[in-house]
Design a protein around this motif. Structure first.
Motif, PDB file in Angstrom:
ATOM      1  N   PHE A 100       0.837  -1.203   0.000  1.00  0.00           N
ATOM      2  CA  PHE A 100       0.000   0.000   0.000  1.00  0.00           C
ATOM      3  C   PHE A 100       0.871   1.253   0.000  1.00  0.00           C
ATOM      4  O   PHE A 100       0.631   2.206  -0.748  1.00  0.00           O
ATOM      5  CB  PHE A 100      -0.909   0.001   1.229  1.00  0.00           C
ATOM      6  CG  PHE A 100      -1.841   1.183   1.299  1.00  0.00           C
ATOM      7  CD1 PHE A 100      -3.009   1.198   0.569  1.00  0.00           C
ATOM      8  CD2 PHE A 100      -1.529   2.279   2.091  1.00  0.00           C
ATOM      9  CE1 PHE A 100      -3.872   2.293   0.623  1.00  0.00           C
ATOM     10  CE2 PHE A 100      -2.376   3.370   2.155  1.00  0.00           C
ATOM     11  CZ  PHE A 100      -3.544   3.366   1.413  1.00  0.00           C
ATOM     12  N   ALA A 101       1.918   1.231   0.846  1.00  0.00           N
ATOM     13  CA  ALA A 101       2.807   2.390   0.929  1.00  0.00           C
ATOM     14  C   ALA A 101       3.519   2.646  -0.387  1.00  0.00           C
ATOM     15  O   ALA A 101       3.835   3.792  -0.725  1.00  0.00           O
ATOM     16  CB  ALA A 101       3.832   2.174   2.046  1.00  0.00           C
ATOM     17  N   ALA A 102       3.761   1.582  -1.154  1.00  0.00           N
ATOM     18  CA  ALA A 102       4.434   1.737  -2.438  1.00  0.00           C
ATOM     19  C   ALA A 102       3.473   2.166  -3.539  1.00  0.00           C
ATOM     20  O   ALA A 102       3.837   2.923  -4.441  1.00  0.00           O
ATOM     21  CB  ALA A 102       5.123   0.424  -2.821  1.00  0.00           C
ATOM     22  N   ILE A 103       2.223   1.673  -3.450  1.00  0.00           N
ATOM     23  CA  ILE A 103       1.259   1.916  -4.526  1.00  0.00           C
ATOM     24  C   ILE A 103       0.593   3.285  -4.397  1.00  0.00           C
ATOM     25  O   ILE A 103       0.349   3.955  -5.401  1.00  0.00           O
ATOM     26  CB  ILE A 103       0.180   0.805  -4.527  1.00  0.00           C
ATOM     27  CG1 ILE A 103       0.822  -0.536  -4.927  1.00  0.00           C
ATOM     28  CG2 ILE A 103      -0.957   1.136  -5.485  1.00  0.00           C
ATOM     29  CD1 ILE A 103      -0.096  -1.723  -4.742  1.00  0.00           C
ATOM     30  N   VAL A 104       0.303   3.715  -3.171  1.00  0.00           N
ATOM     31  CA  VAL A 104      -0.470   4.939  -2.982  1.00  0.00           C
ATOM     32  C   VAL A 104       0.154   6.169  -3.640  1.00  0.00           C
ATOM     33  O   VAL A 104      -0.554   6.953  -4.280  1.00  0.00           O
ATOM     34  CB  VAL A 104      -0.727   5.197  -1.484  1.00  0.00           C
ATOM     35  CG1 VAL A 104      -1.190   6.628  -1.246  1.00  0.00           C
ATOM     36  CG2 VAL A 104      -1.789   4.221  -0.975  1.00  0.00           C
ATOM     37  N   PRO A 105       1.484   6.400  -3.516  1.00  0.00           N
ATOM     38  CA  PRO A 105       2.040   7.570  -4.219  1.00  0.00           C
ATOM     39  C   PRO A 105       1.749   7.551  -5.716  1.00  0.00           C
ATOM     40  O   PRO A 105       1.432   8.593  -6.299  1.00  0.00           O
ATOM     41  CB  PRO A 105       3.548   7.458  -3.942  1.00  0.00           C
ATOM     42  CG  PRO A 105       3.630   6.728  -2.649  1.00  0.00           C
ATOM     43  CD  PRO A 105       2.511   5.731  -2.693  1.00  0.00           C
TER      44      PRO A 105
END
Length: 254
Positions: A100-105
């Protein structure tokens, strides 16, 4: 939670409800606000989704006049949004937090790009409507799967879901754009609702955040259906882009 945080989250909910009803991208207001107050990303996303459900319903009710005569279309596309939203919510829960932390940006960047280029998208939609000799009532064959894919995106994160829906509906359904915006509000409400139900059952929901965003977004939904229509779209886009850039900065520095 301090008084300042309460007021800030409540006002963010009002802004998100207004923007979601008018253009769609309210998550780019509420999500970075929650991050700024130290709410973990996944908890912020889950609580934000649940909190925006009442606002989505409020916006759909505000556009009820434009929904006249579209019952069959809305029911058919609602199934796509229901399935897509459920799939997106499940993906959020089963994928690791690091994903999630990688995809959200990347999702935020996509949302910002869509918001920035929305005038061109709308112009292309209008030209397509002028050029077509008419489409089937339910639109071209790819409208249903397009709405479903947008539902997956909305169930997972949701920023600019409304812009994506308008792009799909506007290019594939021969209908007045205000009436399509009414359909968009219903479909977005369904995605948020089904994702919200799943999150309530199995995820960590911050109910104070839900309450504040929920109350604010209901107010914003009514503003968006009335006064919000008269606001210059450029002003809304500038605000969304600025807040989105703040979200990117918070993510990159965290």
């Amino acid at each position: 939670m301090s008084v300042f945080e309460v007021v800030a989250i409540l006002l963010a909910g009002v802004a998100a409800g207004t923007i979601n009803t008018v253009v769609g991208s309210g998550t780019l207001i509420t999500f970075p606000t929650l991050l700024a107050f130290g709410v973990p990303p996944v908890t912020a996303n889950v609580s934000n989704t649940v909190g925006l459900v009442p606002g989505s319903v409020s916006g759909a009710i505000g556009y009820r006049r434009e929904l006249s005569g579209q019952r069959s279309r809305v029911l058919r596309l609602s199934v796509a949004s229901l399935l897509g939203g459920a799939a997106g919510a499940v993906l959020l829960l089963v994928l690791p937090d690091d994903a999630f932390a990688a995809i959200v940006p990347a999702l935020i960047v996509l949302g910002l790009v869509l918001v920035v280029f929305q005038p061109r998208i709308s112009g292309w939609v209008a030209r397509r409507h002028d050029a077509t000799g008419g489409m089937p009532y339910h639109g071209t064959w790819w409208v249903w799967p397009g709405v479903a894919v947008t539902g997956v995106y909305g169930g997972y994160f949701g920023a600019a879901q409304g812009v994506l829906l308008m792009a799909v509906l506007g290019t594939g359904v021969d209908e007045d754009l205000q009436r399509l915006n009414a359909v968009k509000n219903v479909l977005a409400a369904i995605v948020n609702a089904v994702a919200g139900v799943i999150f309530i059952v199995v995820a960590d929901v911050d109910w104070w955040i839900v309450l504040l965003i929920g109350v604010g977004s209901v107010i914003g939904g009514q503003i968006g259906a009335t006064v919000g229509r008269r606001l210059p779209s450029t002003v809304l886009r500038v605000v969304i882009v600025l807040v989105g850039l703040v979200a990117l900065t918070v993510f990159l520095l965290s």
